[in-house]
Design an enzyme around this catalytic site. Sequence first.
Site, PDB file in Angstrom:
ATOM      1  N   GLY A 107       0.766  -1.122   0.050  1.00  0.00           N
ATOM      2  CA  GLY A 107       0.052  -0.055  -0.074  1.00  0.00           C
ATOM      3  C   GLY A 107       0.836   1.457  -0.062  1.00  0.00           C
ATOM      4  N   LYS A 126       4.721  19.539  -8.314  1.00  0.00           N
ATOM      5  CA  LYS A 126       4.840  20.273  -6.821  1.00  0.00           C
ATOM      6  C   LYS A 126       5.935  21.150  -7.248  1.00  0.00           C
ATOM      7  CE  LYS A 126       3.322  16.325  -4.107  1.00  0.00           C
ATOM      8  NZ  LYS A 126       3.444  15.130  -3.622  1.00  0.00           N
TER       9      LYS A 126
HETATM   10  N1  HSE Z   1       1.649  10.701  -4.214  1.00  0.00           N
HETATM   11  C1  HSE Z   1       2.245  11.449  -3.416  1.00  0.00           C
HETATM   12  C2  HSE Z   1       3.600  10.764  -2.841  1.00  0.00           C
HETATM   13  C3  HSE Z   1       1.442  11.803  -2.131  1.00  0.00           C
HETATM   14  O1  HSE Z   1       3.996   9.691  -3.116  1.00  0.00           O
HETATM   15  O2  HSE Z   1       4.302  11.851  -2.017  1.00  0.00           O
HETATM   16  C4  HSE Z   1       0.839  13.107  -2.306  1.00  0.00           C
HETATM   17  O3  HSE Z   1       1.204  14.331  -2.887  1.00  0.00           O
END
Ligand code: HSE
Length: 439
Positions: A184, A202
Amino acid sequence: MAFKVGLLGLGTVGAGTVDILRDPFQRHPLLQELVIHKVGVRSLDKPRSVDLPLNLLTTDLDAIVSDPEIDIIVEVIGGLEPARSLMLKAIAHKKHVVTANKAAIARFGEEIFSAAAEAGVYVLLEAAVGGGIPVIEPLKQSLCANRIRTVMGIVNGTTNYILTRMQAEGGDFAEILADAQQLGYAEADPTADVDGFDAADKIAILASLAFGGRIKLAEVYCEGIRQVNATDIAYAEKLGFVIKLLAIAKRDSATDPEQLQLRVHPTLVPKAHPLASVNDVYNAILIEGDPIGQVMFFGRGAGAGPTASAVVSDILNIAALLKVGRGQVTQADGTPLLDPLLACSHQHYCTIAPLEDLITRFYARFLTQDYPGVIGKLGTCFGNHEVSLESVVQTGIRDGSAEIVVVTHDVREGNFRQALDEIKAMTTVASVASVLRVL
Ligand code: HSE
């Protein structure tokens, strides 16, 4: 005074947000003035773990964003649509918006922030980058006296978890990804994470704030971690590095200070560097500015509690403005007046430097024939393209070929690539097994 919140989405982050809002004890007293007015969900029948009266739930999300009683819309459904349309509709109805949606903001930021400026509302997004790590507000406010040089970080927890395990166990990418999916830690469709797209969203958001301009997402160079393998991790380790997926935004002062470098790629990070010891699902963002120097933000980049911590801090920021009457202020000429430290005020697009002009170090691994003079030929070719070598290591034979690992000094990427093309064409070179950038 009560401030009414409409929540869109009751998944992991939505449930974490409800948990905080409904348990204000020993938190900021302003939390007690927040009321969850409606919660939009896809299905009313799904069992819920949150402590929430069922009459608050509705599947009519459009009705929430146009509800005249609601002050603040919290968008935590994620994805592009209907999240974008719902945020725009909320803004059109003069509601402030809090979102955790990096994908929508990185793609539709111009549309969303232009609409918000026109409507005189705030769109806050602390949870969109770094989960619970406060980094958006510091870039907007606490660090705003600085001329930012670099924003660089580990902003994807899934890939950091996979790389950390590859480092610790010596396993290859595919097997550790499969295990991470079973546990998970990685999504069934891991593309957005492992191919670097999540990190690109980001860093586009962080760069926009740090350098005060809009970013075209397509201009962020993006390379994921699928090609990172146990052999390169082992060589990197011997050479004093760990491999991390870094997202980097940097003013390109070596060539043109008006241009930005903007890139996501696996990177050899010296073990002594502050980002080298950020492991597992943790995120960290290192910011360099003048005069502050270096400052690093570290913490959990995902998960219900940490992400909700960021969401609720944004809700409180807006509630604080509303409480002192600064929520929707109109100037004498009728135009909205927004807090310039909280609202997005930039209009122009940043110029992104071409990747071939990037000055960086490289690591490259070659499989070659084991003949006298092969290393000399590689060295001469690099020299012809003004690529200076820091180290050349030949440790053994792999698949019948000699394995040669090269680390360069700082070189121009375009020159390095030209040398590489010539090396690939050499009959003595079986393959260029890997190429990675070095911090
Ligand atoms: N999928 C992102 C990560 C988390 O693995 O950091 C949510 O921004």
